[in-house]
Every structure is written in structure tokens, then in C-alpha cells.
Design a protein around this motif. Structure first.
Motif, mmCIF file in Angstrom:
data_model
loop_
_atom_site.group_PDB
_atom_site.id
_atom_site.type_symbol
_atom_site.label_atom_id
_atom_site.label_comp_id
_atom_site.label_asym_id
_atom_site.label_seq_id
_atom_site.Cartn_x
_atom_site.Cartn_y
_atom_site.Cartn_z
ATOM 1 N N SER A 23 0.852 -1.186 0.000
ATOM 2 C CA SER A 23 0.000 0.000 0.000
ATOM 3 C C SER A 23 0.886 1.233 0.000
ATOM 4 C CB SER A 23 -0.902 -0.018 1.232
ATOM 5 O OG SER A 23 -1.801 1.058 1.205
ATOM 6 N N GLN A 43 -0.397 -8.866 0.280
ATOM 7 C CA GLN A 43 -1.748 -8.394 -0.046
ATOM 8 C C GLN A 43 -1.636 -7.116 -0.874
ATOM 9 O OE1 GLN A 43 -3.578 -8.026 3.828
ATOM 10 N NE2 GLN A 43 -3.997 -10.225 3.919
ATOM 11 N N ASP A 45 -3.013 -4.037 -2.218
ATOM 12 C CA ASP A 45 -4.144 -3.150 -1.909
ATOM 13 C C ASP A 45 -3.658 -1.709 -2.014
ATOM 14 O OD1 ASP A 45 -6.491 -2.050 -1.170
ATOM 15 O OD2 ASP A 45 -6.464 -2.781 0.898
ATOM 16 N N ASP A 46 -3.384 -1.308 -3.233
ATOM 17 C CA ASP A 46 -2.818 0.029 -3.448
ATOM 18 C C ASP A 46 -3.654 0.812 -4.458
ATOM 19 O OD1 ASP A 46 -1.119 2.114 -3.044
ATOM 20 O OD2 ASP A 46 0.671 1.148 -3.842
ATOM 21 N N GLY A 48 -5.436 -0.126 -6.871
ATOM 22 C CA GLY A 48 -5.356 -0.585 -8.252
ATOM 23 C C GLY A 48 -4.000 -0.365 -8.890
ATOM 24 N N ASN A 64 0.353 -7.524 -10.422
ATOM 25 C CA ASN A 64 -0.858 -7.727 -9.649
ATOM 26 C C ASN A 64 -1.319 -6.380 -9.097
ATOM 27 O OD1 ASN A 64 -2.814 -8.722 -7.862
ATOM 28 N ND2 ASN A 64 -1.605 -10.568 -7.474
ATOM 29 N N GLY A 65 -2.622 -6.189 -9.067
ATOM 30 C CA GLY A 65 -3.132 -4.924 -8.574
ATOM 31 C C GLY A 65 -4.166 -5.036 -7.469
ATOM 32 N N ASP A 66 -4.794 -6.209 -7.351
ATOM 33 C CA ASP A 66 -5.894 -6.295 -6.395
ATOM 34 C C ASP A 66 -6.140 -7.754 -6.018
ATOM 35 O OD1 ASP A 66 -8.025 -5.708 -4.778
ATOM 36 O OD2 ASP A 66 -9.462 -5.555 -6.422
ATOM 37 N N SER A 67 -5.145 -8.362 -5.388
ATOM 38 C CA SER A 67 -5.270 -9.780 -5.051
ATOM 39 C C SER A 67 -4.238 -10.105 -3.987
ATOM 40 C CB SER A 67 -5.047 -10.617 -6.315
ATOM 41 O OG SER A 67 -5.267 -11.978 -6.051
ATOM 42 N N THR A 68 -3.923 -11.373 -3.833
ATOM 43 C CA THR A 68 -2.879 -11.772 -2.896
ATOM 44 C C THR A 68 -1.921 -12.721 -3.584
ATOM 45 O OG1 THR A 68 -4.147 -13.642 -2.058
ATOM 46 C CG2 THR A 68 -4.389 -11.549 -0.880
#
Ligand SMILES: [Cu+2]
Length: 96
Positions: A23, A43, A45-46, A48, A64-68
Motif C-alpha cells: 500500500s 496483499q 491493496d494500493d 489498483g 498484480n493490482g488487487d489480489s494476494t
């Protein structure tokens, strides 16, 4: 959002030995300690913004933009990693 609240107030979920939040274009925590055979979960969570967690020859999360992303470390030692997109983003996993 519920994941954020959970990780802020509790230790990592079962099977996960450390959680790293991505983030504000940084890793938080930048440094984690896990046992040999332990698993770290990153994780993303930034808002997008895309990141890619990468340690040469060890693991790569892919963009990756929205996952783990999870990786299990079976070898003792220190593993330094960074974001392939933002090389100034770096972190370290101490294993064992
Ligand atoms: Cu990045």
C-alpha cells in the motif's frame, strides 16, 4: 476492507506465518521473520496501482493490482525481494 481490519487487529490467519501489505507504494512490513517452511502472504491493496513482488530465482508474483500472492520458504536464510515495477520498493524475509 475487512481483510485490512483483520490483519491490523490479529495475527496472520492459519497457514500464513506473516502478512505483508502492499500500500502507498511500499511494503508494510518491510521485514518479516518466519520459520523454515513458513508462508508469507502479500496483499496487493494500493488503489489498483500495479506491483510485482520478485526475488531473483526464488519467486515472482506476476503483475498484480488487487489480489494476494503467497510463497512458502523451505530454505533457511534471508530472502531480499523488490517490486519489479518500482525497484525502490524492497523488503526482506528472514527464514528460520
Ligand atoms: Cu510496485
Amino acid at each position: 476492507m475487512s481483510i485490512l481490519l483483520f490483519t491490523a487487529g490479529c495475527s496472520a490467519e492459519p497457514g500464513i506465518d506473516a502478512t505483508v501489505l502492499i500500500s502507498n507504494v511500499r511494503f508494510d512490513l518491510q521485514e518479516v521473520h518466519i520459520p523454515v517452511g513458513g508462508t508469507v502472504e502479500w496483499q496487493f491493496d494500493d488503489g489498483g496501482l500495479l506491483h510485482e513482488v520478485h526475488a531473483d530465482g526464488i519467486f515472482d508474483s506476476g503483475v498484480n493490482g488487487d489480489s494476494t500472492f503467497r510463497f512458502t520458504f523451505d530454505t533457511p536464510g534471508d530472502v531480499e525481494y523488490q517490486c519489479s515495477i518500482h525497484p525502490y520498493m524492497s523488503g526482506i524475509v528472514h527464514v528460520g
